[in-house]
Design an enzyme around this catalytic site. Sequence first.
Site, PDB file in Angstrom:
ATOM      1  N   GLY A  60       4.586   3.542  -1.113  1.00  0.00           N
ATOM      2  CA  GLY A  60       5.777   3.578  -1.956  1.00  0.00           C
ATOM      3  C   GLY A  60       6.879   2.813  -1.238  1.00  0.00           C
ATOM      4  CG  MET A 101       6.868   0.635   6.430  1.00  0.00           C
ATOM      5  SD  MET A 101       6.226   2.184   7.143  1.00  0.00           S
ATOM      6  CE  MET A 101       7.074   2.187   8.725  1.00  0.00           C
ATOM      7  CD  GLU A 102       9.423   4.891   7.994  1.00  0.00           C
ATOM      8  OE1 GLU A 102       8.852   4.623   6.920  1.00  0.00           O
ATOM      9  OE2 GLU A 102       8.935   5.672   8.843  1.00  0.00           O
ATOM     10  NE  ARG A 128       3.874   4.707  -4.429  1.00  0.00           N
ATOM     11  CZ  ARG A 128       4.963   5.195  -5.020  1.00  0.00           C
ATOM     12  NH1 ARG A 128       5.368   4.667  -6.158  1.00  0.00           N
ATOM     13  NH2 ARG A 128       5.628   6.182  -4.488  1.00  0.00           N
ATOM     14  CG  ASP A 149      -3.912   5.870   7.700  1.00  0.00           C
ATOM     15  OD1 ASP A 149      -2.714   5.704   7.962  1.00  0.00           O
ATOM     16  OD2 ASP A 149      -4.520   5.277   6.791  1.00  0.00           O
ATOM     17  CG  HIS A 191      11.147   9.290   1.952  1.00  0.00           C
ATOM     18  ND1 HIS A 191      10.726  10.581   2.161  1.00  0.00           N
ATOM     19  CD2 HIS A 191      10.410   8.522   2.788  1.00  0.00           C
ATOM     20  CE1 HIS A 191       9.781  10.595   3.086  1.00  0.00           C
ATOM     21  NE2 HIS A 191       9.562   9.345   3.478  1.00  0.00           N
ATOM     22  CD  GLU A 192      10.415   4.877   2.700  1.00  0.00           C
ATOM     23  OE1 GLU A 192      10.390   4.965   3.947  1.00  0.00           O
ATOM     24  OE2 GLU A 192       9.538   5.396   1.973  1.00  0.00           O
ATOM     25  CD  GLU A 217       7.008  10.170   6.801  1.00  0.00           C
ATOM     26  OE1 GLU A 217       7.792  10.369   5.852  1.00  0.00           O
ATOM     27  OE2 GLU A 217       6.826   9.035   7.292  1.00  0.00           O
ATOM     28  CG  HIS A 270      11.749   7.455   7.383  1.00  0.00           C
ATOM     29  ND1 HIS A 270      11.214   8.419   8.201  1.00  0.00           N
ATOM     30  CD2 HIS A 270      10.913   7.369   6.311  1.00  0.00           C
ATOM     31  CE1 HIS A 270      10.106   8.902   7.640  1.00  0.00           C
ATOM     32  NE2 HIS A 270       9.905   8.287   6.493  1.00  0.00           N
ATOM     33  CE1 TYR A 301       3.806  11.882   4.503  1.00  0.00           C
ATOM     34  CE2 TYR A 301       5.934  11.293   3.591  1.00  0.00           C
ATOM     35  CZ  TYR A 301       4.761  10.928   4.222  1.00  0.00           C
ATOM     36  OH  TYR A 301       4.557   9.622   4.566  1.00  0.00           O
ATOM     37  N   PRO A 335       0.785  -1.249   0.000  1.00  0.00           N
ATOM     38  CG  PRO A 335      -0.033  -1.016   2.175  1.00  0.00           C
ATOM     39  CD  PRO A 335       0.646  -1.998   1.260  1.00  0.00           C
TER      40      PRO A 335
HETATM   41  N1  BES Z   1       6.616   6.023   6.735  1.00  0.00           N
HETATM   42  C1  BES Z   1       6.042   6.342   5.481  1.00  0.00           C
HETATM   43  C2  BES Z   1       4.844   5.513   5.164  1.00  0.00           C
HETATM   44  C3  BES Z   1       3.708   5.615   6.155  1.00  0.00           C
HETATM   45  C4  BES Z   1       3.375   6.799   6.783  1.00  0.00           C
HETATM   46  C5  BES Z   1       2.961   4.498   6.435  1.00  0.00           C
HETATM   47  C6  BES Z   1       2.320   6.841   7.696  1.00  0.00           C
HETATM   48  C7  BES Z   1       1.918   4.536   7.336  1.00  0.00           C
HETATM   49  C8  BES Z   1       1.599   5.718   7.974  1.00  0.00           C
HETATM   50  C9  BES Z   1       7.066   6.224   4.353  1.00  0.00           C
HETATM   51  O1  BES Z   1       8.344   6.586   4.715  1.00  0.00           O
HETATM   52  C10 BES Z   1       6.663   7.168   3.262  1.00  0.00           C
HETATM   53  O2  BES Z   1       6.634   8.345   3.518  1.00  0.00           O
HETATM   54  N2  BES Z   1       6.371   6.659   2.082  1.00  0.00           N
HETATM   55  C11 BES Z   1       6.015   7.453   0.933  1.00  0.00           C
HETATM   56  C12 BES Z   1       7.174   7.603   0.002  1.00  0.00           C
HETATM   57  C13 BES Z   1       7.891   8.859   0.035  1.00  0.00           C
HETATM   58  C14 BES Z   1       8.940   8.942  -1.056  1.00  0.00           C
HETATM   59  C15 BES Z   1       7.154  10.121   0.201  1.00  0.00           C
HETATM   60  C16 BES Z   1       4.938   6.734   0.163  1.00  0.00           C
HETATM   61  O3  BES Z   1       4.657   5.582   0.463  1.00  0.00           O
HETATM   62  O4  BES Z   1       4.389   7.302  -0.762  1.00  0.00           O
HETATM   63 ZN    ZN Z   2       8.424   8.697   5.025  1.00  0.00          ZN
END
Ligand code: BES
Ligand code: ZN
Length: 622
Positions: A287, A289-290, A574, A394, A314-315, A337, A318, A402, A285
């Site tokens: 892009g 996850m770190e 995604r 969420d 990005h990851e 973020e 983190h 971000y 779901p």
């Molecule tokens: N940690 C986030 C994903 C996340 C945030 C999952 C909040 C659940 C709750 C991850 O690092 C992230 O920011 N992913 C982004 C990618 C990024 C390049 C902006 C995404 O999945 O789009």
């Molecule tokens: Zn992130």
Amino acid sequence: MTITKKAAFFKLSLLLLVFGCKAEPKEEEKTMTYAEELHSYAKPNTSVINHLDLDITVDFDSEIISGKATYSIKNNNADNIILDTKFLEINKVEADGKQTTFELGEFDEQLGQALIIDIKNTTKTITVYYNTTDKTEALQWLSPQQTADKTHPFLFTQGQAILTRTWIPIQDSPQIRITYDATVKVPKELMAVMSAENPKTKSPDGVYSFTMKQPISPYLMALAVGDIEYKAVSERTGVYAEKSMIEKAHNEFSDMEKMVVAAENLYGDYDWDQFDVIVLPPSFPFGGMENPRLTFATPTVIAGDKSLTSLIAHELAHSWSGNLVTNATWNDFWLNEGFTVYFEIRIMEALYGKDRANMIALIGRQDLDDEIESFKEEPNRTKLKLDLADKNPDDGMNSIAYDKGYLFLRTLEETVGREKFDAFLKNYFKTHAFSTITTEKFVDYLNTNLLEPNNVTFNTEEWIYQPGIPSNQAIISSDKFVNAEKALEQFLESDTIDTSITKDWTTLEWVHFIRNFPETMTAKDMMRLDDAFNLSNASNSHIAMVWFEQAINLDYHGNNVDQNIEDFLIRVGRRWYVNTLFKAFEKNGKTEEALAIYKKSRPNYHSVTANTIDELLDFNNE
Ligand code: BES
Ligand code: ZN
């Protein structure tokens, strides 16, 4: 603190006060003060977990994980300990190896149920025997058909923000930190990997042992099980993927080691020893996850030309902002973020130069404007510091954390100068390593360590606690994007397309070009572009996504685009992509079309994506 201790402490403080001394909390009191938590039932001030021994079996036939979780606890004279659970079956609980009584609290739609376990004030370990159920939200069980190789099933977890409690009973607050050991039994054709020290080959009996020796927050517990292989990029970096993806993943992420080096040069040592990425099936779901030591990633970043690898930066970032220095509560999510986007863009700049870095920043800048526009009826949602009382964390996962977070930090950088800002950040990570931070604590730290010593006045409070974007914002510009905008004007004015203009464009220029089509653009214009550039069949997932969005907006149906949109939505889970496209349908009054596709695509989605789209389309799955 227990009541009696509190009273004693109060008396002592009073006494000291009377005698004109300052009461300093004792060491024990200091370490046992956790901030108020909206999204966990745990009471860590009275009893808190600090190590987990997990022993589980992953059964693909029943789609159930079962086993036991044993915790070492720090017991502050408590007679119970509270864990978070959601949609778990609790079969038996022990305290120091002896069966004990427990109670499950009332069920809450967001938070699940408190698991209240009776203990003695001497209890040092608790063990919970449990199994997951078919409602468990963190897990996605995939059929062979949903994988790249199509021969074996697959399982992955997603813990952030409050889903770890759906596959492990745990004190599920980012303020808690635990180390862990795990034994995981899986079918022997499959390999298991976790956010821990990982195997590089399959074990003959399907039993895997893991150790995570650095303390991590529960949302970073992660597991993936599938027919996967490992290929190293460098001694400490590499990729896991299914056989048919491993070479592609390895090529795409060949700069991983360089990224780690660039990151270390910026803000200090990488503290997690290993940095690997697992490429998951397309229903993942996010892009990325770190998860510590092992980032989980969508296969949609594999474009063939490394053009989407800022996601890996990005990851990786983190590993400092998030995993090392962790937001204390989900209200402070921007500290995870916003810092990570800033750090990501600095890594990209170090590897590929300022042009690319600024293009990435500008894409985010436009997302931020769009987000602020989308919240124009609820401006409070555009504050960096959130108020998620009664809300799912969420709700805070949007461009504000971000991209406003990024813009704030970039503005700070430009105000004090890069050298000072970098020194400040490096110290920030070092000082707060393996601990958590609230927004208020950060503001304090910023004032004391950057602004005051440099005699800088800065509107920090406005940036963090007020809606919108303050007027001292950094201005980001890109000649390359200006060229893309000119190309668009030229194209709309003339009948012919000079394809040589776009010859050197990267993905980012294409995305910018497509996202900025004027409302007056017609389906006929889309057709001309499509004939010249075949955008309806773009293999780059980001370009495809923004093109599909415009096709929906502008009622364009040529070149098989409708079928391609449907196929994309069925294959890819995604959330950012899926949500963007379903929103476009919705906004343009095409809800019927959206629902027709969603009925087919929903079974492929992880609960995180399905929940978002259910709400968007008012879809009732009953
Ligand atoms: N940690 C986030 C994903 C996340 C945030 C999952 C909040 C659940 C709750 C991850 O690092 C992230 O920011 N992913 C982004 C990618 C990024 C390049 C902006 C995404 O999945 O789009
Ligand atoms: Zn992130």
